[in-house]
Structure formats: structure tokens, C-alpha cells
Design a protein around this motif. Sequence first.
Motif, PDB file in Angstrom:
ATOM      1  N   LEU A 180     -14.226  36.267   8.018  1.00  0.00           N
ATOM      2  CA  LEU A 180     -14.621  35.401   6.918  1.00  0.00           C
ATOM      3  C   LEU A 180     -13.393  34.892   6.170  1.00  0.00           C
ATOM      4  CD1 LEU A 180     -17.061  34.271   5.332  1.00  0.00           C
ATOM      5  CD2 LEU A 180     -16.935  36.324   3.910  1.00  0.00           C
ATOM      6  N   LEU A 181     -13.289  33.558   6.036  1.00  0.00           N
ATOM      7  CA  LEU A 181     -12.186  32.954   5.300  1.00  0.00           C
ATOM      8  C   LEU A 181     -12.555  32.662   3.855  1.00  0.00           C
ATOM      9  CD1 LEU A 181     -10.759  30.347   7.855  1.00  0.00           C
ATOM     10  CD2 LEU A 181      -9.977  32.685   7.413  1.00  0.00           C
ATOM     11  N   THR A 182     -13.835  32.522   3.570  1.00  0.00           N
ATOM     12  CA  THR A 182     -14.302  32.185   2.225  1.00  0.00           C
ATOM     13  C   THR A 182     -14.955  33.403   1.591  1.00  0.00           C
ATOM     14  OG1 THR A 182     -16.346  31.326   3.186  1.00  0.00           O
ATOM     15  CG2 THR A 182     -14.605  29.743   2.758  1.00  0.00           C
ATOM     16  N   ASP A 183     -14.559  33.732   0.370  1.00  0.00           N
ATOM     17  CA  ASP A 183     -15.093  34.913  -0.310  1.00  0.00           C
ATOM     18  C   ASP A 183     -16.564  34.768  -0.686  1.00  0.00           C
ATOM     19  OD1 ASP A 183     -12.911  36.520  -0.183  1.00  0.00           O
ATOM     20  OD2 ASP A 183     -12.246  36.168  -2.223  1.00  0.00           O
ATOM     21  N   SER A 184     -17.028  33.542  -0.820  1.00  0.00           N
ATOM     22  CA  SER A 184     -18.391  33.283  -1.263  1.00  0.00           C
ATOM     23  C   SER A 184     -18.813  31.917  -0.744  1.00  0.00           C
ATOM     24  CB  SER A 184     -18.445  33.317  -2.794  1.00  0.00           C
ATOM     25  OG  SER A 184     -17.559  32.342  -3.320  1.00  0.00           O
ATOM     26  N   ALA A 185     -19.966  31.461  -1.195  1.00  0.00           N
ATOM     27  CA  ALA A 185     -20.413  30.124  -0.817  1.00  0.00           C
ATOM     28  C   ALA A 185     -19.456  29.096  -1.414  1.00  0.00           C
ATOM     29  CB  ALA A 185     -21.829  29.887  -1.317  1.00  0.00           C
ATOM     30  N   VAL A 186     -18.950  28.194  -0.586  1.00  0.00           N
ATOM     31  CA  VAL A 186     -18.030  27.157  -1.050  1.00  0.00           C
ATOM     32  C   VAL A 186     -18.475  25.802  -0.519  1.00  0.00           C
ATOM     33  CG1 VAL A 186     -16.074  28.750  -1.164  1.00  0.00           C
ATOM     34  CG2 VAL A 186     -16.427  27.415   0.900  1.00  0.00           C
ATOM     35  N   THR A 187     -18.029  24.758  -1.174  1.00  0.00           N
ATOM     36  CA  THR A 187     -18.324  23.409  -0.696  1.00  0.00           C
ATOM     37  C   THR A 187     -17.112  22.774  -0.030  1.00  0.00           C
ATOM     38  OG1 THR A 187     -17.811  22.489  -2.875  1.00  0.00           O
ATOM     39  CG2 THR A 187     -20.127  23.002  -2.399  1.00  0.00           C
ATOM     40  N   ALA A 188     -15.901  23.266  -0.356  1.00  0.00           N
ATOM     41  CA  ALA A 188     -14.675  22.709   0.228  1.00  0.00           C
ATOM     42  C   ALA A 188     -13.595  23.780   0.260  1.00  0.00           C
ATOM     43  CB  ALA A 188     -14.198  21.512  -0.578  1.00  0.00           C
ATOM     44  N   LEU A 189     -12.640  23.616   1.167  1.00  0.00           N
ATOM     45  CA  LEU A 189     -11.519  24.544   1.240  1.00  0.00           C
ATOM     46  C   LEU A 189     -10.291  23.856   1.806  1.00  0.00           C
ATOM     47  CD1 LEU A 189     -11.637  27.003   4.204  1.00  0.00           C
ATOM     48  CD2 LEU A 189     -13.259  25.156   4.023  1.00  0.00           C
ATOM     49  N   THR A 190      -9.162  24.486   1.557  1.00  0.00           N
ATOM     50  CA  THR A 190      -7.875  24.067   2.111  1.00  0.00           C
ATOM     51  C   THR A 190      -7.354  25.242   2.914  1.00  0.00           C
ATOM     52  OG1 THR A 190      -7.409  22.614   0.243  1.00  0.00           O
ATOM     53  CG2 THR A 190      -5.515  23.391   1.509  1.00  0.00           C
ATOM     54  N   GLN A 239     -10.406  29.069  16.031  1.00  0.00           N
ATOM     55  CA  GLN A 239     -11.581  28.212  16.067  1.00  0.00           C
ATOM     56  C   GLN A 239     -12.433  28.574  14.864  1.00  0.00           C
ATOM     57  OE1 GLN A 239     -14.271  28.389  19.441  1.00  0.00           O
ATOM     58  NE2 GLN A 239     -14.657  26.216  19.134  1.00  0.00           N
ATOM     59  N   LEU A 240     -12.843  27.557  14.118  1.00  0.00           N
ATOM     60  CA  LEU A 240     -13.673  27.810  12.948  1.00  0.00           C
ATOM     61  C   LEU A 240     -15.128  27.961  13.346  1.00  0.00           C
ATOM     62  CD1 LEU A 240     -12.175  25.362  10.313  1.00  0.00           C
ATOM     63  CD2 LEU A 240     -11.530  27.711  10.832  1.00  0.00           C
ATOM     64  N   GLN A 241     -15.842  28.751  12.564  1.00  0.00           N
ATOM     65  CA  GLN A 241     -17.271  28.945  12.739  1.00  0.00           C
ATOM     66  C   GLN A 241     -17.902  28.826  11.361  1.00  0.00           C
ATOM     67  OE1 GLN A 241     -16.952  32.935  14.360  1.00  0.00           O
ATOM     68  NE2 GLN A 241     -17.452  32.177  16.388  1.00  0.00           N
ATOM     69  N   GLY A 242     -19.148  28.373  11.325  1.00  0.00           N
ATOM     70  CA  GLY A 242     -19.796  28.190  10.040  1.00  0.00           C
ATOM     71  C   GLY A 242     -21.162  28.840   9.993  1.00  0.00           C
ATOM     72  N   ARG A 243     -21.623  29.054   8.776  1.00  0.00           N
ATOM     73  CA  ARG A 243     -22.973  29.558   8.587  1.00  0.00           C
ATOM     74  C   ARG A 243     -23.473  29.127   7.225  1.00  0.00           C
ATOM     75  NH1 ARG A 243     -23.087  35.965   6.984  1.00  0.00           N
ATOM     76  NH2 ARG A 243     -22.146  35.624   4.979  1.00  0.00           N
ATOM     77  N   SER A 244     -24.761  29.243   7.065  1.00  0.00           N
ATOM     78  CA  SER A 244     -25.413  28.933   5.812  1.00  0.00           C
ATOM     79  C   SER A 244     -25.896  30.234   5.187  1.00  0.00           C
ATOM     80  CB  SER A 244     -26.590  27.995   6.060  1.00  0.00           C
ATOM     81  OG  SER A 244     -27.284  27.759   4.866  1.00  0.00           O
ATOM     82  N   ALA A 253     -26.864  34.484  10.245  1.00  0.00           N
ATOM     83  CA  ALA A 253     -25.932  34.632  11.360  1.00  0.00           C
ATOM     84  C   ALA A 253     -25.013  33.414  11.447  1.00  0.00           C
ATOM     85  CB  ALA A 253     -26.703  34.777  12.662  1.00  0.00           C
ATOM     86  N   ILE A 254     -23.862  33.615  12.079  1.00  0.00           N
ATOM     87  CA  ILE A 254     -22.970  32.483  12.342  1.00  0.00           C
ATOM     88  C   ILE A 254     -23.731  31.539  13.257  1.00  0.00           C
ATOM     89  CG2 ILE A 254     -20.817  31.770  13.419  1.00  0.00           C
ATOM     90  CD1 ILE A 254     -19.672  34.505  12.599  1.00  0.00           C
ATOM     91  N   THR A 255     -23.826  30.285  12.840  1.00  0.00           N
ATOM     92  CA  THR A 255     -24.715  29.367  13.538  1.00  0.00           C
ATOM     93  C   THR A 255     -24.026  28.366  14.445  1.00  0.00           C
ATOM     94  OG1 THR A 255     -24.693  27.957  11.581  1.00  0.00           O
ATOM     95  CG2 THR A 255     -26.520  29.514  11.797  1.00  0.00           C
ATOM     96  N   THR A 256     -22.752  28.168  14.282  1.00  0.00           N
ATOM     97  CA  THR A 256     -22.120  27.135  15.086  1.00  0.00           C
ATOM     98  C   THR A 256     -20.625  27.377  15.260  1.00  0.00           C
ATOM     99  OG1 THR A 256     -21.879  24.757  15.375  1.00  0.00           O
ATOM    100  CG2 THR A 256     -21.565  25.579  13.175  1.00  0.00           C
ATOM    101  N   VAL A 305     -24.917  21.714  10.669  1.00  0.00           N
ATOM    102  CA  VAL A 305     -25.438  22.933  10.068  1.00  0.00           C
ATOM    103  C   VAL A 305     -25.890  22.619   8.645  1.00  0.00           C
ATOM    104  CG1 VAL A 305     -24.947  25.318   9.423  1.00  0.00           C
ATOM    105  CG2 VAL A 305     -23.873  24.333  11.450  1.00  0.00           C
ATOM    106  N   SER A 306     -27.167  22.558   8.449  1.00  0.00           N
ATOM    107  CA  SER A 306     -27.715  22.259   7.131  1.00  0.00           C
ATOM    108  C   SER A 306     -27.343  23.364   6.143  1.00  0.00           C
ATOM    109  CB  SER A 306     -29.229  22.128   7.224  1.00  0.00           C
ATOM    110  OG  SER A 306     -29.779  21.884   5.955  1.00  0.00           O
ATOM    111  N   GLY A 307     -26.681  22.983   5.074  1.00  0.00           N
ATOM    112  CA  GLY A 307     -26.331  23.944   4.038  1.00  0.00           C
ATOM    113  C   GLY A 307     -25.170  24.862   4.369  1.00  0.00           C
ATOM    114  N   ALA A 308     -24.347  24.512   5.344  1.00  0.00           N
ATOM    115  CA  ALA A 308     -23.198  25.364   5.682  1.00  0.00           C
ATOM    116  C   ALA A 308     -22.346  25.585   4.437  1.00  0.00           C
ATOM    117  CB  ALA A 308     -22.367  24.724   6.784  1.00  0.00           C
ATOM    118  N   ASP A 309     -22.040  26.860   4.149  1.00  0.00           N
ATOM    119  CA  ASP A 309     -21.264  27.153   2.951  1.00  0.00           C
ATOM    120  C   ASP A 309     -20.288  28.319   3.123  1.00  0.00           C
ATOM    121  OD1 ASP A 309     -23.057  29.257   3.030  1.00  0.00           O
ATOM    122  OD2 ASP A 309     -24.024  28.771   1.131  1.00  0.00           O
TER     123      ASP A 309
END
Length: 92
Positions: A16-26, A36-41, A45-48, A71-75
Motif C-alpha cells: 500500500l502506497l496510500t495511508d488512506s483513501a486519496v483522490t490524488a498522489l505524487t 506496477q501500480l494496482q488500485g482498489r476501492s 480486494a485489489i481490483t485492477t 475502477v469506480s471509486g478507486a481511492d
Amino acid sequence: MAQNTKILVPANTATLLTDSAVTALTFTVEGQFPVQLQGRSGTGAITTWGPTYDSGQGELNIAVADLFPGVSGADRVYALAFSPTVVWVSHA
């Protein structure tokens, strides 16, 4: 929770790169191996699988929705590497 830190991405472990739900990151891949990045909402589970970034590559204030448009709502954003590497990440 906001963060501005380096994260060790162990081999073959979605990290996990993000400590919580985020809308943007650097972020920047500072280690010598690609990630390779992976995302989830939410807490599901990791969805993509997402884009792959080589050493020295990254993004400046990219919207999570732009990284994972299908991914709808990926955060939340994870990194996967096949050899240990380091990713610098910053988000609010």
C-alpha cells in the motif's frame, strides 16, 4: 492521513502506497526496479492492475481516477515489484 515518505516495496508483495483513501498522489520510483501500480476501492480486494513505472519515473499530483479509469471509486494505490525497490510517495 497525509504522508510524504519513502516506502520499501518488497519482492512479489502488493504494498500500500496510500495511508488512506486519496483522490490524488505524487510518486517517484527511486529504486532500480520497475513497479506496477494496482488500485482498489475502499477496503475491498485489489481490483485492477495499472501502469508500470521504471526507475526514475513517476507522476505529479495525478488523480487516482486517471490511473484506474475502469475502477469506480478507486481511492487506494498499491505497488508491486518483482525485486525489492523503493517508491517515494506524497499525498494529502
